[in-house]
Design a protein around this motif. Structure first.
Motif, PDB file in Angstrom:
ATOM      1  N   VAL A 247      -8.502   2.060  15.238  1.00 55.47           N
ATOM      2  CA  VAL A 247      -7.514   1.953  14.168  1.00 55.47           C
ATOM      3  C   VAL A 247      -8.119   2.471  12.868  1.00 55.47           C
ATOM      4  CG1 VAL A 247      -6.073   0.400  12.782  1.00 55.47           C
ATOM      5  CG2 VAL A 247      -6.447  -0.092  15.204  1.00 55.47           C
ATOM      6  N   ILE A 248      -7.338   3.239  12.133  1.00 56.08           N
ATOM      7  CA  ILE A 248      -7.674   3.601  10.757  1.00 56.08           C
ATOM      8  C   ILE A 248      -6.642   2.901   9.876  1.00 56.08           C
ATOM      9  CG2 ILE A 248      -7.818   5.443   9.032  1.00 56.08           C
ATOM     10  CD1 ILE A 248      -8.582   7.367  11.280  1.00 56.08           C
ATOM     11  N   THR A 249      -7.102   2.076   8.967  1.00 56.60           N
ATOM     12  CA  THR A 249      -6.171   1.407   8.048  1.00 56.60           C
ATOM     13  C   THR A 249      -6.190   2.120   6.697  1.00 56.60           C
ATOM     14  OG1 THR A 249      -7.832  -0.187   7.244  1.00 56.60           O
ATOM     15  CG2 THR A 249      -6.524  -0.818   9.170  1.00 56.60           C
ATOM     16  N   ILE A 250      -5.015   2.225   6.104  1.00 62.79           N
ATOM     17  CA  ILE A 250      -4.882   2.834   4.776  1.00 62.79           C
ATOM     18  C   ILE A 250      -4.070   1.868   3.909  1.00 62.79           C
ATOM     19  CG2 ILE A 250      -4.088   4.815   3.438  1.00 62.79           C
ATOM     20  CD1 ILE A 250      -4.382   6.542   5.917  1.00 62.79           C
ATOM     21  N   ASP A 251      -4.770   1.162   3.053  1.00 60.83           N
ATOM     22  CA  ASP A 251      -4.130   0.217   2.146  1.00 60.83           C
ATOM     23  C   ASP A 251      -4.108   0.776   0.739  1.00 60.83           C
ATOM     24  OD1 ASP A 251      -3.549  -1.996   3.914  1.00 60.83           O
ATOM     25  OD2 ASP A 251      -5.712  -2.361   4.013  1.00 60.83           O
ATOM     26  N   GLY A 252      -3.220   0.228  -0.089  1.00 63.56           N
ATOM     27  CA  GLY A 252      -3.165   0.672  -1.471  1.00 63.56           C
ATOM     28  C   GLY A 252      -1.883   0.227  -2.133  1.00 63.56           C
ATOM     29  N   PRO A 253      -1.797   0.393  -3.442  1.00 60.19           N
ATOM     30  CA  PRO A 253      -0.597  -0.009  -4.184  1.00 60.19           C
ATOM     31  C   PRO A 253       0.592   0.896  -3.879  1.00 60.19           C
ATOM     32  CG  PRO A 253      -2.094   1.164  -5.620  1.00 60.19           C
ATOM     33  CD  PRO A 253      -2.825   0.958  -4.330  1.00 60.19           C
ATOM     34  N   THR A 254       1.758   0.487  -4.330  1.00 66.15           N
ATOM     35  CA  THR A 254       2.970   1.250  -4.097  1.00 66.15           C
ATOM     36  C   THR A 254       2.874   2.656  -4.681  1.00 66.15           C
ATOM     37  OG1 THR A 254       5.377   1.194  -4.315  1.00 66.15           O
ATOM     38  CG2 THR A 254       4.120   0.452  -6.207  1.00 66.15           C
TER      39      THR A 254
ATOM     40  N   LEU B  73      -3.218  -7.789  -2.436  1.00 64.20           N
ATOM     41  CA  LEU B  73      -3.641  -6.395  -2.339  1.00 64.20           C
ATOM     42  C   LEU B  73      -5.062  -6.283  -2.875  1.00 64.20           C
ATOM     43  CD1 LEU B  73      -3.188  -3.330  -1.974  1.00 64.20           C
ATOM     44  CD2 LEU B  73      -2.191  -3.312  -4.270  1.00 64.20           C
ATOM     45  N   VAL B  74      -6.001  -6.028  -1.981  1.00 64.55           N
ATOM     46  CA  VAL B  74      -7.404  -5.901  -2.354  1.00 64.55           C
ATOM     47  C   VAL B  74      -8.099  -5.049  -1.304  1.00 64.55           C
ATOM     48  CG1 VAL B  74      -8.033  -8.008  -1.102  1.00 64.55           C
ATOM     49  CG2 VAL B  74      -9.499  -7.195  -2.960  1.00 64.55           C
ATOM     50  N   ALA B  75      -9.081  -4.295  -1.726  1.00 65.66           N
ATOM     51  CA  ALA B  75      -9.834  -3.482  -0.770  1.00 65.66           C
ATOM     52  C   ALA B  75     -10.711  -4.372   0.089  1.00 65.66           C
ATOM     53  CB  ALA B  75     -10.688  -2.464  -1.515  1.00 65.66           C
ATOM     54  N   ALA B  76     -10.743  -4.094   1.386  1.00 66.03           N
ATOM     55  CA  ALA B  76     -11.661  -4.818   2.266  1.00 66.03           C
ATOM     56  C   ALA B  76     -13.099  -4.514   1.837  1.00 66.03           C
ATOM     57  CB  ALA B  76     -11.441  -4.387   3.714  1.00 66.03           C
ATOM     58  N   PRO B  77     -14.028  -5.446   2.039  1.00 64.19           N
ATOM     59  CA  PRO B  77     -15.413  -5.226   1.614  1.00 64.19           C
ATOM     60  C   PRO B  77     -16.033  -3.942   2.164  1.00 64.19           C
ATOM     61  CG  PRO B  77     -15.082  -7.517   2.224  1.00 64.19           C
ATOM     62  CD  PRO B  77     -13.839  -6.784   2.628  1.00 64.19           C
ATOM     63  N   ASP B  78     -15.619  -3.544   3.371  1.00 66.19           N
ATOM     64  CA  ASP B  78     -16.182  -2.349   4.002  1.00 66.19           C
ATOM     65  C   ASP B  78     -15.250  -1.141   3.912  1.00 66.19           C
ATOM     66  OD1 ASP B  78     -14.362  -3.626   5.650  1.00 66.19           O
ATOM     67  OD2 ASP B  78     -15.429  -3.183   7.511  1.00 66.19           O
ATOM     68  N   ALA B  79     -14.263  -1.198   3.012  1.00 66.06           N
ATOM     69  CA  ALA B  79     -13.315  -0.077   2.878  1.00 66.06           C
ATOM     70  C   ALA B  79     -13.912   1.054   2.050  1.00 66.06           C
ATOM     71  CB  ALA B  79     -12.029  -0.561   2.225  1.00 66.06           C
ATOM     72  N   LYS B  80     -13.456   2.261   2.334  1.00 68.08           N
ATOM     73  CA  LYS B  80     -13.801   3.435   1.538  1.00 68.08           C
ATOM     74  C   LYS B  80     -12.671   3.642   0.514  1.00 68.08           C
ATOM     75  CE  LYS B  80     -17.273   4.513   4.315  1.00 68.08           C
ATOM     76  NZ  LYS B  80     -18.693   4.364   3.882  1.00 68.08           N
ATOM     77  N   THR B  81     -12.999   3.577  -0.764  1.00 65.20           N
ATOM     78  CA  THR B  81     -11.999   3.751  -1.803  1.00 65.20           C
ATOM     79  C   THR B  81     -11.829   5.237  -2.122  1.00 65.20           C
ATOM     80  OG1 THR B  81     -12.428   1.582  -2.784  1.00 65.20           O
ATOM     81  CG2 THR B  81     -11.358   3.210  -4.179  1.00 65.20           C
ATOM     82  N   VAL B  82     -10.584   5.694  -2.088  1.00 63.15           N
ATOM     83  CA  VAL B  82     -10.264   7.097  -2.362  1.00 63.15           C
ATOM     84  C   VAL B  82      -9.245   7.133  -3.499  1.00 63.15           C
ATOM     85  CG1 VAL B  82      -9.288   9.232  -1.446  1.00 63.15           C
ATOM     86  CG2 VAL B  82     -10.670   7.755   0.045  1.00 63.15           C
ATOM     87  N   ASP B  83      -9.577   7.807  -4.576  1.00 64.47           N
ATOM     88  CA  ASP B  83      -8.648   7.969  -5.699  1.00 64.47           C
ATOM     89  C   ASP B  83      -7.925   9.301  -5.522  1.00 64.47           C
ATOM     90  OD1 ASP B  83      -7.322   8.397  -8.127  1.00 64.47           O
ATOM     91  OD2 ASP B  83      -8.848   7.327  -9.267  1.00 64.47           O
ATOM     92  N   SER B  84      -6.609   9.222  -5.279  1.00 63.45           N
ATOM     93  CA  SER B  84      -5.843  10.436  -4.987  1.00 63.45           C
ATOM     94  C   SER B  84      -5.129  10.991  -6.219  1.00 63.45           C
ATOM     95  CB  SER B  84      -4.806  10.147  -3.898  1.00 63.45           C
ATOM     96  OG  SER B  84      -3.824   9.229  -4.367  1.00 63.45           O
ATOM     97  N   SER B  85      -5.427  10.446  -7.404  1.00 62.20           N
ATOM     98  CA  SER B  85      -4.720  10.857  -8.626  1.00 62.20           C
ATOM     99  C   SER B  85      -4.726  12.369  -8.814  1.00 62.20           C
ATOM    100  CB  SER B  85      -5.341  10.187  -9.858  1.00 62.20           C
ATOM    101  OG  SER B  85      -5.267   8.785  -9.765  1.00 62.20           O
ATOM    102  N   ALA B  86      -5.876  12.986  -8.570  1.00 58.08           N
ATOM    103  CA  ALA B  86      -6.017  14.424  -8.813  1.00 58.08           C
ATOM    104  C   ALA B  86      -6.149  15.219  -7.520  1.00 58.08           C
ATOM    105  CB  ALA B  86      -7.224  14.678  -9.709  1.00 58.08           C
ATOM    106  N   LEU B  87      -5.857  14.579  -6.380  1.00 56.01           N
ATOM    107  CA  LEU B  87      -5.987  15.255  -5.090  1.00 56.01           C
ATOM    108  C   LEU B  87      -4.621  15.619  -4.535  1.00 56.01           C
ATOM    109  CD1 LEU B  87      -8.667  12.998  -3.291  1.00 56.01           C
ATOM    110  CD2 LEU B  87      -9.057  15.148  -4.521  1.00 56.01           C
ATOM    111  N   SER B  88      -4.561  16.745  -3.844  1.00 59.54           N
ATOM    112  CA  SER B  88      -3.332  17.112  -3.140  1.00 59.54           C
ATOM    113  C   SER B  88      -3.247  16.294  -1.855  1.00 59.54           C
ATOM    114  CB  SER B  88      -3.339  18.602  -2.800  1.00 59.54           C
ATOM    115  OG  SER B  88      -4.337  18.875  -1.819  1.00 59.54           O
ATOM    116  N   ILE B  89      -2.102  16.358  -1.188  1.00 60.97           N
ATOM    117  CA  ILE B  89      -1.949  15.657   0.085  1.00 60.97           C
ATOM    118  C   ILE B  89      -2.970  16.164   1.092  1.00 60.97           C
ATOM    119  CG2 ILE B  89      -0.416  15.332   2.064  1.00 60.97           C
ATOM    120  CD1 ILE B  89       1.940  15.348   0.089  1.00 60.97           C
ATOM    121  N   ASP B  90      -3.095  17.490   1.202  1.00 65.02           N
ATOM    122  CA  ASP B  90      -4.041  18.069   2.156  1.00 65.02           C
ATOM    123  C   ASP B  90      -5.475  17.631   1.858  1.00 65.02           C
ATOM    124  OD1 ASP B  90      -2.069  19.363   3.564  1.00 65.02           O
ATOM    125  OD2 ASP B  90      -2.344  21.298   2.560  1.00 65.02           O
ATOM    126  N   GLU B  91      -5.838  17.602   0.587  1.00 65.27           N
ATOM    127  CA  GLU B  91      -7.197  17.202   0.210  1.00 65.27           C
ATOM    128  C   GLU B  91      -7.455  15.739   0.566  1.00 65.27           C
ATOM    129  OE1 GLU B  91      -8.023  20.138  -3.642  1.00 65.27           O
ATOM    130  OE2 GLU B  91      -6.925  18.244  -3.909  1.00 65.27           O
TER     131      GLU B  91
END
Length: 228
Positions: A10-17, A192-210
């Motif tokens: 499983v790959i989980t992807i959590d985050g705000p709305t 809503l909180v990142a799991a301790p072992d989660a990788k945080t990714v900021d997509s503000s300046a990233l495209s969908i593909d990136e």
């Protein structure tokens, strides 16, 4: 979760709305040939059913019973509720706001927990939501916490709504989003909180593909193939 199902990755992807997690989850699942779970849709479907059935949204037990009895099917882009495609209805902001409110109810979260875990099917699952990595699939080998600046998220949601033919006001969306973020992050049950072992990714300046490539790179770095 039974032993055999826990062997399914499983790959989980959590985050705000409006952080883009749904789009990213679908694209990652497509690249890997996996099943996808949009957990937010289940809460939105419950909110829609509560509204349609005239159930008191403040009655936690009644809301949980609605969730327990949901007649739901996901068919590609279609989201079927009692045989009717409600994909566009559940994306309306009033439904999203109600979903955010009732999502704090422990009886509702309990009612939907096993339904969400049942999506764990071979060859693998990409699950997006707010507590996928912390509560629903805590054993997932890769957990992503997808962030984005709140204004960037409001602009994305405004664009999405207008493209679907709905009226949208950016400043109102921004205000609603900040309120929803605060509610989601501070609720007592499954905040809503990142799991301790989660990788945080900021997509503000990233495209969908990136953003998709970042997730796939993390997956391949664990020794798994990046795509089919």
């Amino acid at each position: 979760m039974n032993t055999s199902s826990t062997r399914i990755p499983v790959i989980t992807i959590d985050g705000p709305t409006a952080s883009g997690k749904g789009t990213i989850a679908h694209r990652v699942a497509e690249a890997l040939g996996w099943v996808v779970l949009d957990s937010g849709a289940l809460y939105r479907l419950t909110a829609l059913a509560v509204q349609q059935q005239g159930v008191d949204p403040d009655d936690e037990i009644a809301v949980a019973q609605v969730a327990h009895d949901l007649d739901v099917a996901f068919q590609g882009d279609r989201v079927m509720l009692s045989g009717i495609d409600v994909a566009s209805l559940i994306r309306q902001e009033n439904i999203g706001n109600l979903a955010s409110k009732i999502a704090a109810y422990p009886p509702l979260r309990c009612a939907l927990l096993e339904r969400q875990r049942a999506f764990r099917l071979a060859p693998g699952l990409v699950a997006d939501g707010r507590d996928m990595g912390t509560v629903v699939f805590p054993d997932a080998p890769l957990k992503i916490f997808l962030e984005a600046d709140v204004r960037a998220r409001a602009e994305r949601r405004c664009k999405q709504l207008k493209e679907k033919g709905f009226s949208a006001n950016l400043m109102r969306l921004l205000e609603d989003m900040r309120e929803r973020d605060a509610r989601d992050r501070t609720r007592a049950n499954a905040p809503l909180v990142a799991a301790p072992d989660a990788k945080t990714v900021d997509s503000s300046a990233l495209s969908i593909d990136e953003t998709v490539n970042v997730v796939l790179d993390y997956w391949s770095s664990l020794g798994f193939p990046a795509a089919q």
